[in-house]
Structures are given as structure tokens and as C-alpha cells.
Scaffold this active site. Structure first.
Site, PDB file in Angstrom:
ATOM      1  N   ASP A 154       5.163 -17.784  16.510  1.00  0.00           N
ATOM      2  CA  ASP A 154       4.565 -18.047  17.891  1.00  0.00           C
ATOM      3  C   ASP A 154       5.643 -18.045  18.916  1.00  0.00           C
ATOM      4  O   ASP A 154       5.450 -17.359  20.033  1.00  0.00           O
ATOM      5  CB  ASP A 154       4.029 -19.351  17.977  1.00  0.00           C
ATOM      6  N   ASN A 176      -0.222 -14.004   7.872  1.00  0.00           N
ATOM      7  CA  ASN A 176      -0.552 -13.475   6.226  1.00  0.00           C
ATOM      8  C   ASN A 176       0.757 -13.940   5.742  1.00  0.00           C
ATOM      9  O   ASN A 176       1.768 -13.385   6.071  1.00  0.00           O
ATOM     10  CB  ASN A 176      -0.805 -12.069   6.219  1.00  0.00           C
ATOM     11  N   LYS A 178       3.195 -13.601   2.849  1.00  0.00           N
ATOM     12  CA  LYS A 178       3.323 -12.659   1.487  1.00  0.00           C
ATOM     13  C   LYS A 178       4.206 -13.285   0.322  1.00  0.00           C
ATOM     14  O   LYS A 178       3.608 -13.001  -0.758  1.00  0.00           O
ATOM     15  CB  LYS A 178       3.960 -11.360   1.754  1.00  0.00           C
ATOM     16  N   LYS A 200      -4.948  -9.465  28.355  1.00  0.00           N
ATOM     17  CA  LYS A 200      -4.723  -9.553  27.098  1.00  0.00           C
ATOM     18  C   LYS A 200      -3.517  -8.772  26.668  1.00  0.00           C
ATOM     19  O   LYS A 200      -3.406  -7.721  26.941  1.00  0.00           O
ATOM     20  CB  LYS A 200      -5.961  -9.307  26.198  1.00  0.00           C
TER      21      LYS A 200
END
Length: 233
Positions: A154, A176, A178, A200
Site C-alpha cells: 500500500d 495475491n 504466492k 482514478k
């Protein structure tokens, strides 16, 4: 494993500047920063982290890369400028509290939490974050907590969004995982700006081992550019 972090009212406003100068430019004001720059080597840094840091500092010599300073506190003046720009009524935190507050990733003693340094390439439009996760960031025994990795993702993606679009807030993170990352090991975060749609900004990254053979985590983030005069609450 997929984690989605819904919009949080936590602005990503990390002071950044240009190496080699005494005065650093923050997002909302220009003021001389006399705080400790935590994005510099300290005795807790491992040999691998120091070696990577030296390699990127060498890249900075021709101006193609730039080290981004990092501090643990925001000044009261920056707080006042931010609230003036983005709050029309009451503010959620008192000024006396701000003077005691610390930037979360920089709130640990050296070697116990997040040790990291970010480098920015304007030409390549990417950030490389070199980091080492300390003993207070443990999840399952011997490995870094997933939330610690999300925090650094972040922070790094947010800095990229700031450099690309100015003041932003995190709207969404998708992570995600791994492979588990060993405690106190060194990792490298590589970011890229995928696209911009109005206010955005879509940014993505991965965390890999020093030898680039292992991908620990992948992440994408959506950041919203803040508009001065439009109140947050």
C-alpha cells in the site's frame, strides 16, 4: 489467496523530495525537514539490503533514478494545510495528537519493523522498493505476516500514485500471496502505473526475492486523486 481492502479514509501523503538538497518538497507545502531520513542504511540492515541499496545509489548518479527520503512524522503545518484543503467542517484529529503521531511503517525501532528504501525512475515510470521485514512483523513462526506485506505494498503503490497524480487515497487493494516470505529476509517491490482514468490511478506491483527467482506476492491498487475544496467528510 485474495484479499480486497475496501476504501479507507487514510490519505497516502508521504513527504518526498530530491536527494542532495536541504529543503524537501512535501505534497502541500515547502518546508525544511530536519527529521531523520529513515530511507538510509542503519546497523540493522543486512548485507543483501546494503548491497542493493548501493547498487541503486550508483544508478542515481546520472539522474536516471532518484532515492525518495522517508520520515516518521508529519508536521503540524502539513496537517493544517491538508485539513484546509480537504475538510470543510470539523476534523477527525486534534493538532496536539498529530504532533505525537507517527507514520505507521516508520513507527518501529531500527531492525524490528519495516526497513525500506524507495527509488523512483521518472523515465521508466516505476518505483523499486528495497525492504527487510523485522522481528516484530512475524505471522506464522519464521515468516512475515501477510498484513505487513500489504502495508508495504500500500505504501509503495501509494507513493507511485502520488508521484503520478498528486494527493491520493487508497480505494482498493487486491493482494495475491504466492509464497510465504521468511522473516528478516530481503525483498524487492517493483511497481508500474497501469492506467489513469480521470481521477482514478491503477497501479500494480510484485514482491520478489533478491535473486529474482521467487515471487512472494502480487498486488494491484486503485487510488483516487483528491480534489482540493471537495471535503472528505
Amino acid at each position: 489467496m485474495l484479499r480486497s481492502c475496501a476504501a479507507r479514509l487514510r490519505p497516502l501523503l508521504v513527504a518526498h523530495g530530491r536527494p542532495g538538497g536541504a529543503r524537501l518538497t512535501s505534497t502541500f507545502c515547502s518546508e525544511e525537514v530536519t527529521q531523520k531520513d529513515h530511507a538510509l542504511p542503519n546497523p540493522s540492515w543486512s548485507k543483501d539490503l546494503r548491497l542493493l541499496f548501493d547498487q541503486f545509489m550508483k544508478k542515481c548518479e546520472d539522474g536516471s533514478w532518484e532515492r525518495l527520503p522517508s520520515y516518521s512524522r508529519h508536521s503540524v503545518q502539513r496537517f493544517q494545510n491538508f485539513t484546509k484543503a480537504f475538510f470543510s467542517g470539523s476534523i477527525p484529529v486534534k493538532e496536539e495528537q498529530i504532533s505525537q503521531a507517527k507514520f505507521f511503517p516508520r513507527s518501529f525501532d531500527d531492525g524490528l519493523g519495516f526497513e525500506y528504501a524507495m527509488f523512483w525512475s521518472k523515465d521508466e515510470k516505476r518505483i523499486v522498493c528495497l525492504f527487510q521485514g523485522g522481528l516484530y512483523l512475524q505471522g506464522i513462526p519464521g515468516f512475515l505476516h501477510g498484513g505487513a506485506l500489504v502495508t508495504l505494498i500500500d505504501t509503495t503503490l501509494g507513493m507511485h500514485a502520488i508521484l503520478a497524480g498528486g494527493a491520493v487515497m487508497t480505494a482498493n487493494l487486491s493482494i495475491n500471496f504466492k509464497r510465504p516470505m521468511p522473516l528478516c529476509s530481503v525483498g524487492v517491490i517493483n511497481t508500474q502505473l497501469d492506467k489513469i482514468e480521470g481521477r482514478k490511478l491503477f497501479v500494480s506491483c510484485n514482491i520478489q526475492s533478491v535473486d529474482e527467482k521467487t515471487i512472494y506476492t502480487e498486488g494491484t491498487g486503485l487510488f483516487i486523486k483528491l480534489e482540493p475544496g471537495k471535503t472528505l467528510v
